[in-house]
Write a protein that holds these residues in place. Structure first.
Motif, PDB file in Angstrom:
ATOM      1  N   LEU A   1       0.842  -1.194   0.000  1.00 44.24           N
ATOM      2  CA  LEU A   1       0.000   0.000   0.000  1.00 44.24           C
ATOM      3  C   LEU A   1       0.875   1.240   0.000  1.00 44.24           C
ATOM      4  O   LEU A   1       1.679   1.433   0.918  1.00 44.24           O
ATOM      5  CB  LEU A   1      -0.905   0.035   1.240  1.00 44.24           C
ATOM      6  CG  LEU A   1      -1.948  -1.073   1.390  1.00 44.24           C
ATOM      7  CD1 LEU A   1      -2.712  -0.882   2.687  1.00 44.24           C
ATOM      8  CD2 LEU A   1      -2.914  -1.063   0.215  1.00 44.24           C
ATOM      9  N   PRO A   2       0.762   2.100  -1.040  1.00 44.60           N
ATOM     10  CA  PRO A   2       1.481   3.372  -0.980  1.00 44.60           C
ATOM     11  C   PRO A   2       0.898   4.259   0.113  1.00 44.60           C
ATOM     12  O   PRO A   2      -0.313   4.259   0.347  1.00 44.60           O
ATOM     13  CB  PRO A   2       1.274   3.968  -2.375  1.00 44.60           C
ATOM     14  CG  PRO A   2       0.061   3.295  -2.903  1.00 44.60           C
ATOM     15  CD  PRO A   2      -0.009   1.939  -2.269  1.00 44.60           C
ATOM     16  N   VAL A   3       1.774   5.007   0.779  1.00 49.89           N
ATOM     17  CA  VAL A   3       1.346   5.942   1.817  1.00 49.89           C
ATOM     18  C   VAL A   3       1.609   7.358   1.311  1.00 49.89           C
ATOM     19  O   VAL A   3       2.750   7.730   1.041  1.00 49.89           O
ATOM     20  CB  VAL A   3       2.095   5.706   3.136  1.00 49.89           C
ATOM     21  CG1 VAL A   3       1.681   6.730   4.182  1.00 49.89           C
ATOM     22  CG2 VAL A   3       1.829   4.294   3.645  1.00 49.89           C
ATOM     23  N   GLN A   4       0.536   8.124   1.154  1.00 48.56           N
ATOM     24  CA  GLN A   4       0.636   9.494   0.705  1.00 48.56           C
ATOM     25  C   GLN A   4       0.452  10.441   1.879  1.00 48.56           C
ATOM     26  O   GLN A   4      -0.354  10.178   2.774  1.00 48.56           O
ATOM     27  CB  GLN A   4      -0.419   9.813  -0.370  1.00 48.56           C
ATOM     28  CG  GLN A   4      -0.183   9.154  -1.687  1.00 48.56           C
ATOM     29  CD  GLN A   4      -1.115   9.665  -2.762  1.00 48.56           C
ATOM     30  OE1 GLN A   4      -0.941   9.362  -3.923  1.00 48.56           O
ATOM     31  NE2 GLN A   4      -2.120  10.427  -2.402  1.00 48.56           N
ATOM     32  N   ILE A   5       1.204  11.532   1.841  1.00 49.74           N
ATOM     33  CA  ILE A   5       1.022  12.600   2.823  1.00 49.74           C
ATOM     34  C   ILE A   5       0.717  13.866   2.050  1.00 49.74           C
ATOM     35  O   ILE A   5       1.528  14.311   1.220  1.00 49.74           O
ATOM     36  CB  ILE A   5       2.273  12.773   3.707  1.00 49.74           C
ATOM     37  CG1 ILE A   5       2.556  11.484   4.481  1.00 49.74           C
ATOM     38  CG2 ILE A   5       2.090  13.936   4.677  1.00 49.74           C
ATOM     39  CD1 ILE A   5       3.823  11.526   5.306  1.00 49.74           C
TER      40      ILE A   5
END
Length: 863
Positions: free
Chosen positions: A803-807
């Motif tokens: 899962l990519p984690v975006q901020i």
């Protein structure tokens, strides 16, 4: 048969290779690489390291080695918190100078730490007792003085007449000094103070943004700072009993909703009214003095017997002039908090209840629990401490507690008798200590000019070496010449300040000095801009309040005077558990060391006498109870890697770990099993970076096991679950050993790939063994410099997803997790990612959105 792993030969050889290559020196800041600053709370050089040190520094070392292998520029330094009273006491007892005693201990402990193979940048080592460090501390003291962050005042202190020094409240136990056991005296002394209260509002509000800190630590700091919104008002004295000072009795309260339940007013033994009455009342004076000898820590106040003295004075209730309240001196009211005076509502406060019950004072309920019948309210079992609706309270009747607070404050302000106020429990930090072995305070006292700062070109003010400890008190006061100097302002005869700084000052800014160490300034501005804040700060929860709070204050104060740019020194904090061990006593009640007893089943025998020994409870290792284990004994018998492996494998790192010989032996057997796996690989097999091109059946299963271990162990390290990482290592080694009977070319390729992965996964935990395995497989250079393995996602597909984690809309990292992982766990894992912690410095979570099996997006706002 596989050869045994020989730690005695391997470990020193591998450490020599690292040292020769200066492998772990961070070097100058490299903006092209992500930085990772790993710091453990540095040790006090008491003589020898203990197993608690091993656990603490092993945790930091795992993180430092993992991040270095992942490509980060890592700073992992070490130093010594080297000033303090124990060295001075040792000088008195042994006839040695504190400096020589301290430096000898540093030599010993440095050697022990180096034996453990920690990836430390020793080129940055310093000790706080050296003038090259404390000269800069003196410079900052003078800078803080110019900025109004330092002042001097006469304040009440706890004085230990044996140690001849000031004690903090927490160092007074049952009215006695925590070390000497002497009855503590209350004295008023001139003290230098840091104005930490200037940042009270900021220190408490910024806690919300410290998302990388344990919640329990943030709560402890929040409670210590003690921000509260309440009412400050004055009681007028009844005409028949006028105030002995001519002043009204001022009170601060957070519960004005309970004013109609007031039973009495309480004042501190040091309140001006109490002091005035004591001048003409010997009985009252004696009572006050006995209270002063009791402990003044919060725990002592909560647990000690409530005691009081009726002054005979009465004050008028602010909302009912026909009602008056008696004024009592109470031992649980402290002058340091609020105004030194309270109104007591026994029906809704535990301490007030105990006091009123003892002295037969009224207990009138005014807060009604939800759904309760006013006619049936009874407080026989104790006060009601919750909120509800107000009754028995005149114009407040029927209101909720919160609404009644507002109404009471409105009324008080309308009467001109009080006002809304924000109050803090936090008090300014008294930094003066009456002892020799500490940083000299750079002040000269002139009879004409007053306190004058030592000119910067005369720093450091160094301690004289020719001191004696044959007299009670501070040797600096007794020195024949050191304190006598000319005033730098007018040239008149003057004297140096002989108090030294609280040693908490030494440890409140060392994290900034490690970034760079210029000779002419406390910090290297370019270096601190690069390295700060500390990305991983590791240490005991016992430092959750004072050390961490003082460091947060120092960060702000140093920023205010231009020595570093950040307001929060530590972005991520981990507090590890203790190492515990069973305790033993001889038949005559003396503590016995584990090495002095022999265990047979559940019984213990004292080796020296052959008599049965008493097995006591399992407790934190301590020298006083002699239940310590010397790491050097473990290293000599089993090796440093075994010691590291055991302290990290037995339990979650935030919990206590029980030391046991069987546990250590289990870790030793695992190390031998690992070595056997490498030793069984043919010397003609591919090197450790080989990737098997063709695999099916059992070989493919082995490759999957290896890549799943990469994903699981990487995540476990990044979330401080070191015991979980080691469990995955056990599992992977088991897979490899079971495959040894298959000598097909396909399996040999798969084994070579997975053992190359294993060597890299092992190096944070058992670095000497990992280096030896790397050499055994034909790897070039150091395994400590080899890139961290990356899991092949195609081999994880059957069991996990990425899962990519975006901020704020930008990808900052990714999670590899098992399918079906709960949303709560995904949130926790995403917030714990090092990339998340880094990019959220100074910000907090506004919203966290999870699209199942696709993406995690964190939306932030300024902290």
């Amino acid at each position: 048969m596989a050869a045994r792993y020989n730690h005695r030969e391997t470990e020193p050889r591998q450490r020599a290779r690292w040292d020769a290559a200066k492998l772990f020196e961070a070097g100058p800041p490299d903006p092209s690489r992500a930085k990772c600053y790993v710091l453990e709370m540095f040790p006090y050089p008491s003589g020898r390291i203990h197993i608690g040190h091993v656990r603490n520094y092993a945790m930091g070392d795992v993180i430092a080695r993992r991040r270095r292998a992942a490509g980060d520029q890592v700073l992992h330094p070490m130093g010594w918190d080297a000033f303090g009273l124990p060295a001075e006491n040792a000088a008195r007892e042994r006839g040695a100078h504190p400096g020589s005693w301290t430096r000898q201990n540093i030599e010993t402990m440095r050697g022990q730490l180096q034996q453990l193979g920690f990836a430390i940048d020793w080129s940055r080592e310093f000790a706080t007792c050296e003038p090259s460090y404390y000269r800069h501390q003196q410079k900052m003291f003078l800078d803080f003085l110019k900025a109004g962050l330092v002042y001097r005042k006469k304040s009440k202190v706890n004085w230990d007449p044996v140690e001849n020094t000031v004690l903090a409240n927490e160092q007074v136990v049952d009215g006695r000094g925590w070390r000497s056991g002497a009855l503590v005296e209350q004295r008023y002394l001139e003290q230098w103070m840091f104005q930490i209260t200037r940042y009270g509002e900021e220190l408490v509000s910024a806690l919300e943004g410290l998302t990388g800190w344990p919640e329990k630590v943030r709560i402890m700091q929040h409670n210590w700072i003690g921000r509260s919104e309440g009412l400050r008002f004055s009681f007028q004295f009844d005409a028949a009993t006028p105030s002995p000072t001519g002043q009204a009795l001022e009170v601060y309260t957070t519960r004005p909703d309970t004013l109609f339940g007031a039973s009495f007013a309480g004042i501190s033994v040091d309140h001006p009214i109490a002091l005035a009455l004591a001048e003409s009342n010997a009985e009252l004076a004696a009572f006050c003095e006995s209270c002063r000898r009791a402990g003044t820590s919060e725990e002592a106040i909560e647990t000690q017997e409530k005691r009081g003295f009726d002054t005979g004075l009465r004050v008028v209730h602010p909302f009912d002039s026909s009602q008056t309240l008696p004024v009592w001196i109470a031992n649980f009211v402290l002058m340091e908090y609020g105004t030194g005076a309270i109104f007591a509502c026994p029906a809704h406060d535990q301490r007030d209840y105990e006091f009123a019950s003892k002295y037969g004072l009224p207990i009138k309920p005014v807060i009604l629990p939800e759904g309760a019948d006013p006619a049936s309210v009874t407080l026989a079992d104790g006060p009601f401490l919750g909120h509800g609706s107000v009754f028995n309270s005149g114009f407040l009747d029927g209101l909720t507690s919160e609404a009644a607070k507002a109404a009471a404050m409105d009324k008080m302000e309308a009467l001109g008798a009080g006002s809304r106020t924000v109050n803090f429990r936090l008090r300014d930090w008294g930094i003066s200590r009456q002892r020799y072995w500490g940083c000299p305070i750079p002040i000269i006292h002139c009879p004409d000019c007053g306190p004058v700062g030592v000119p910067e070109d005369q720093l450091p003010v160094t301690l004289p070496d020719d001191v004696t400890f044959d007299k009670p008190g501070n040797p600096l006061d007794h020195h024949p010449s050191w304190k006598h100097v000319a005033c730098p302002s007018c040239g008149s005869p003057a004297v140096r300040e002989t108090d030294t700084l609280d040693t908490f000052v030494d440890s409140s800014w060392y994290w900034a000095r490690f970034c760079g160490q210029p000779e002419d300034q406390p910090t290297d501005i370019a270096a601190v801009k690069h390295w700060l804040p500390v990305d991983h700060y590791i240490g005991g929860v016992e430092h959750a309040v004072l050390h961490l709070l003082y460091s947060r204050f120092f960060a702000r104060a140093m920023k205010a005077v231009g020595h570093q740019p950040t307001e929060e020194p530590f972005s991520r904090l981990f507090t590890q558990g203790m190492v515990t061990h069973a305790t033993y006593k001889s038949q005559d009640g003396h503590w016995l060391a584990p090495s002095e007893i022999e265990l047979t089943g559940s019984a213990a025998v004292e080796i020296a006498t052959g008599r049965p020994a008493i097995i006591g409870p399992i407790e934190k290792m301590s020298k006083s109870k002699r239940n310590t284990v010397d790491p050097e004994d473990i290293i000599a018998t089993y090796g440093a890697d075994v010691a590291r492996l055991f302290v990290l494998s037995d339990s979650p790192p935030e919990r206590d770990v029980e030391w046991s010989e069987s546990g250590v032996e289990g870790s030793w057997r695992f190390v031998q099993k690992i070595w056997a796996a490498f030793d069984s690989l043919p010397e003609t097999s591919p090197g450790p970076l080989h990737v098997a091109q063709q695999a099916s059946g059992a070989a493919l299963d082995l490759r999957r096991a290896g890549h799943k271990a990469v994903a699981a162990i990487s995540l476990a390290i990044d979330t401080y679950r070191f015991n979980s990482a080691i469990a995955h290592l056990h599992e992977l080694v088991g897979h490899v050993r079971r495959a040894e009977s298959d000598d097909s070319a396909m399996m040999l390729e798969a084994r070579a790939e997975v053992l190359g992965i294993l060597a890299r996964l092992l190096q944070p935990f058992t670095p000497h063994l990992a280096e030896e395995a790397w050499v055994r497989m034909g790897g070039s250079g150091f395994v400590a410099e080899a890139a961290w393995p990356v899991a092949d996602t195609s081999l994880l597909a059957e069991a996990s997803i990425t899962l990519p984690v975006q901020i704020d809309g930008k990808k900052r990292g990714e999670l590899q997790v098992a399918k079906g992982t709960s949303q709560t766990e995904l949130e926790a894992l995403a917030l714990a990612l090092p990339e998340t912690v880094h990019f959220m410095t100074g910000r907090s979570v506004a919203k966290l959105i999870i699209v199942p099996d696709r993406i995690i997006n964190i939306v932030t706002r300024p902290a």
